[in-house]
Design an enzyme around this catalytic site. Structure first.
Site, PDB file in Angstrom:
ATOM      1  N   GLY A 153       0.368  -4.229  -4.148  1.00  0.00           N
ATOM      2  CA  GLY A 153      -1.038  -4.637  -4.294  1.00  0.00           C
ATOM      3  C   GLY A 153      -1.317  -5.993  -3.673  1.00  0.00           C
ATOM      4  O   GLY A 153      -1.112  -6.215  -2.482  1.00  0.00           O
ATOM      5  N   ILE A 155       0.238  -8.800  -3.995  1.00  0.00           N
ATOM      6  CA  ILE A 155       1.388  -9.692  -3.770  1.00  0.00           C
ATOM      7  C   ILE A 155       1.709  -9.741  -2.278  1.00  0.00           C
ATOM      8  O   ILE A 155       1.844  -8.688  -1.647  1.00  0.00           O
ATOM      9  CB  ILE A 155       2.637  -9.182  -4.527  1.00  0.00           C
ATOM     10  CG1 ILE A 155       2.358  -9.109  -6.029  1.00  0.00           C
ATOM     11  CG2 ILE A 155       3.856 -10.068  -4.252  1.00  0.00           C
ATOM     12  CD1 ILE A 155       3.472  -8.448  -6.834  1.00  0.00           C
ATOM     13  N   LYS A 224       7.275   2.918  -1.570  1.00  0.00           N
ATOM     14  CA  LYS A 224       7.239   1.454  -1.410  1.00  0.00           C
ATOM     15  C   LYS A 224       8.636   0.919  -1.101  1.00  0.00           C
ATOM     16  O   LYS A 224       8.797  -0.002  -0.286  1.00  0.00           O
ATOM     17  CB  LYS A 224       6.670   0.815  -2.679  1.00  0.00           C
ATOM     18  CG  LYS A 224       5.199   1.161  -2.910  1.00  0.00           C
ATOM     19  CD  LYS A 224       4.740   0.769  -4.311  1.00  0.00           C
ATOM     20  CE  LYS A 224       3.269   1.109  -4.528  1.00  0.00           C
ATOM     21  NZ  LYS A 224       2.846   0.973  -5.923  1.00  0.00           N
TER      22      LYS A 224
HETATM   23  N1  HSE Z   1      -0.370   4.006  -8.664  1.00  0.00           N
HETATM   24  C1  HSE Z   1       0.055   2.766  -8.104  1.00  0.00           C
HETATM   25  C2  HSE Z   1       0.568   1.870  -9.223  1.00  0.00           C
HETATM   26  C3  HSE Z   1      -1.083   2.125  -7.358  1.00  0.00           C
HETATM   27  O1  HSE Z   1       0.353   2.220 -10.401  1.00  0.00           O
HETATM   28  O2  HSE Z   1       1.199   0.869  -8.949  1.00  0.00           O
HETATM   29  C4  HSE Z   1      -0.695   0.994  -6.466  1.00  0.00           C
HETATM   30  O3  HSE Z   1       0.156   1.386  -5.424  1.00  0.00           O
END
Ligand code: HSE
Length: 412
Positions: A153, A155, A224
């Site tokens: 997000g 960061i 990620k």
């Molecule tokens: N579904 C993801 C989370 C959203 O809860 O982190 C952000 O990538």
């Protein structure tokens, strides 16, 4: 009085997981070199709306000129449902993709890059699946690909990895990269909420994926982790690595680990040593003394170790309209200021599962070979790789589908 009010407001924001509304602040960022940059948004959902608001309220010199949306959602004069209106518009230099999913996102990104338009994206699924293809496409036309918002997000995680790599080798990274699962565990630990209720709340607050299986089965963290590993290790990392989520975690599991001074967190991890690397996503029972064990609500905490810089940790909002929108807008401004990230996939590394070893606790009714008791309902297997542990869990699940497993790292 004002500072007391501010403290109370900040506390309330954390407690109720909200973000201070943007209001109509005066646009604050301006740079004459890039006035009148016209961009287009692909998608005007949670993240797209966040980008639109931040640019309108806080950034001078950038204009959201077009927005791609579904025909039934054309509520703004900038909106179109025809991608051609964007990709064929010579005035649009940069496209922000925040639609999510694999298709049509992949085709739109390839077409935009192919047309020489730079792309900023928050779509971790499509970047994890097509990272090399996108980077090659961008290189062939001189366009740029910026991906900060795919991981963590708000960061500045990808940018920090890139910065560390200017001097150091990144020898490991690890992190809480999914807000939904952290929110679920935190609610179970601190409020005694049950799993389904906590997941429902995460969905209501808008940070769970549309299909929350991606969150609770570890797929979101896998994407990620894969992106972070490619950037951190400079290679085209394999997508074949062990991934375990925490769909089956119970309050009893949390209590069992708490009795041993541990807190379970879903971690994505990567290690690099002597030309070999390994990555994994799994629940890890961390010592309750660690910073990670104290990460509340839907926050993320990611760490890396660099050769000379040592350990760095980054904490913040890993999801949500404004934090993710912020990461996208930072990429847009970086682009405007001339930053052109180059992704290097050339490191010749081999995958070595033995780099990630730990003891593992399995709570299961199935028999686990070579295991010893760990409390009345669980067992522990000593010193196995993440891959071996994953196989043990799969076998246990054939007999007891509700089995749960967590790594028990020695250093914790
Ligand atoms: N579904 C993801 C989370 C959203 O809860 O982190 C952000 O990538």
């Amino acid at each position: 009085f004002t500072s007391a009010l501010l403290v109370i407001l900040q506390w309330a924001c954390v407690k109720y997981h909200t973000v201070v509304p943007l209001g109509a602040a005066q646009p604050s960022h301006t740079c004459n070199d890039w006035t009148d940059m016209k961009i287009a948004l692909l998608g005007h959902g949670t993240v797209g709306q966040g980008v639109d608001r931040i640019i309108a309220n806080r950034v001078r010199g950038v204009e959201v000129a077009r927005i791609l949306e579904l025909p039934e959602r054309l509520t703004d004069p900038r909106m179109t449902s025809r991608f051609e209106d964007i990709v064929e518009d010579p005035e649009i230099e940069l496209v922000v993709e925040c639609m999510g999913g694999l298709e049509p996102a992949r085709s739109f990104i390839v077409d935009a890059l192919g047309a020489g338009k730079s792309v900023v994206t928050s779509n971790k699924a499509v970047v994890a699946a097509h990272f090399e293809e996108f980077a090659a496409c961008a290189q062939s036309t001189g366009a740029s690909l910026l991906i900060e918002a795919t991981c963590g997000g708000g960061i500045p995680w990808i940018a920090s990895i890139e910065k560390v790599r200017r001097i150091d080798e990144v020898t490991s990274f690890s992190g809480i990269m999914n807000g939904t699962t952290n929110f679920i565990i935190d609610a179970m630990v601190r409020q005694g909420t049950d799993f389904d209720e906590a997941l429902k709340r995460a969905q209501e607050q808008g940070f769970a994926e549309r299909d929350p299986s991606a969150d609770i089965d570890g797929i979101d963290v896998k994407n990620k982790t894969l992106i972070a590993a490619c950037v951190a290790f400079g290679c085209a990392c394999t997508s074949e690595f062990p991934v375990t989520g925490l769909r089956t975690i119970t309050k009893a599991d949390i209590d069992l680990f708490a009795a041993h001074g541990r807190t379970v967190k879903l971690l994505g991890r990567g290690v690099l040593r002597d030309g070999r690397y390994a990555v994994a996503v799994e629940p890890v029972a961390l010592s309750s003394d660690t910073l990670e064990a104290h990460v509340p609500s839907n926050f993320n905490l990611v760490s890396l170790v660099g050769t000379t810089v040592g350990e760095l940790k980054f904490y913040g909002q890993g999801a949500g309209m404004l934090p993710t929108g912020n990461a996208i807008v930072q990429d847009v401004i970086d682009y405007c200021e001339g930053r052109r990230p180059h992704y290097d996939f050339s490191a010749d590394l081999s995958y070595d599962a033995s780099l990630l070893r730990a003891d593992y606790v399995l709570r299961t009714r199935a028999t686990v070979e070579g295991a010893r008791p760990f409390g009345p309902a669980a067992v522990v297997v000593r010193d196995v790789t993440a891959e071996e542990a994953r196989r043990l869990l799969e076998r246990a699940c054939e007999e007891d589908a509700a089995s749960f497993m967590a790594a028990l790292p020695k250093e914790a």
